[in-house]
Design an enzyme around this catalytic site. Sequence first.
Site, PDB file in Angstrom:
ATOM      1  N   CYS A 174      40.901  50.770  42.887  1.00 14.88           N
ATOM      2  CA  CYS A 174      40.608  49.838  41.798  1.00 14.88           C
ATOM      3  C   CYS A 174      41.628  49.960  40.669  1.00 14.88           C
ATOM      4  O   CYS A 174      42.028  48.953  40.079  1.00 14.88           O
ATOM      5  CB  CYS A 174      39.188  50.063  41.295  1.00 14.88           C
ATOM      6  SG  CYS A 174      37.956  49.617  42.539  1.00 14.88           S
ATOM      7  N   CYS A 192      38.401  54.134  40.624  1.00 14.38           N
ATOM      8  CA  CYS A 192      38.981  54.959  41.680  1.00 14.38           C
ATOM      9  C   CYS A 192      40.461  54.580  41.868  1.00 14.38           C
ATOM     10  O   CYS A 192      40.950  53.654  41.217  1.00 14.38           O
ATOM     11  CB  CYS A 192      38.203  54.737  42.981  1.00 14.38           C
ATOM     12  SG  CYS A 192      38.501  53.108  43.724  1.00 14.38           S
ATOM     13  N   GLU A 232      34.888  46.423  40.667  1.00 12.17           N
ATOM     14  CA  GLU A 232      36.107  45.978  39.987  1.00 12.17           C
ATOM     15  C   GLU A 232      36.884  44.975  40.833  1.00 12.17           C
ATOM     16  O   GLU A 232      37.397  43.979  40.304  1.00 12.17           O
ATOM     17  CB  GLU A 232      37.034  47.171  39.691  1.00 12.17           C
ATOM     18  CG  GLU A 232      36.412  48.233  38.827  1.00 12.17           C
ATOM     19  CD  GLU A 232      35.799  49.384  39.606  1.00 12.17           C
ATOM     20  OE1 GLU A 232      35.921  50.535  39.137  1.00 12.17           O
ATOM     21  OE2 GLU A 232      35.183  49.140  40.670  1.00 12.17           O
ATOM     22  N   HIS A 250      34.234  47.007  46.045  1.00 14.15           N
ATOM     23  CA  HIS A 250      33.922  47.690  44.788  1.00 14.15           C
ATOM     24  C   HIS A 250      33.708  46.654  43.691  1.00 14.15           C
ATOM     25  O   HIS A 250      34.240  45.534  43.755  1.00 14.15           O
ATOM     26  CB  HIS A 250      35.074  48.600  44.377  1.00 14.15           C
ATOM     27  CG  HIS A 250      35.199  49.838  45.195  1.00 14.15           C
ATOM     28  ND1 HIS A 250      35.712  50.992  44.684  1.00 14.15           N
ATOM     29  CD2 HIS A 250      34.869  50.108  46.486  1.00 14.15           C
ATOM     30  CE1 HIS A 250      35.716  51.929  45.606  1.00 14.15           C
ATOM     31  NE2 HIS A 250      35.217  51.408  46.724  1.00 14.15           N
TER      32      HIS A 250
END
Length: 144
Positions: A79, A76, A48, A46
Amino acid sequence: MYRALELAREAAAAGEIPVGAVIVKDGALIAKGRNRREETGNALAHAEIEAIHRACQRLGDWRLTDCTLYVTLEPCPMCTGAIINARIKEVVFGAYDLRAGCMDSLLNLCSYPFESRPQIKGGICEDDCRSLMTDFFEKVRREK
């Protein structure tokens, strides 16, 4: 946030869900990331997580206490957990994520009594961030 949007556009061009993230310390961009799950075949890729990883490398420390994370989509659960564990001071996000957002929408993991809890600002450049997501998924549906 504008740099995060550029990274999200790069992700979309590569066939990734368009999320971009940057980390800033003392007014300077120190790390960036974009979604790369399809490219890497890794569920952890991801935006992040990539930005946090690079910021830790750059600073030589896992504590990002004086840093701000700008990200185009509400983080999410994974993260958000990484943000809390990295002790990031502030998170600024664009679009709310009603399906998986864990800083306000679905739930707020930062409201729990963890040792570190970031300040949160949501809805920054929200229209731009949301339209990027909407356009991406409309294109995906058309191509199917």
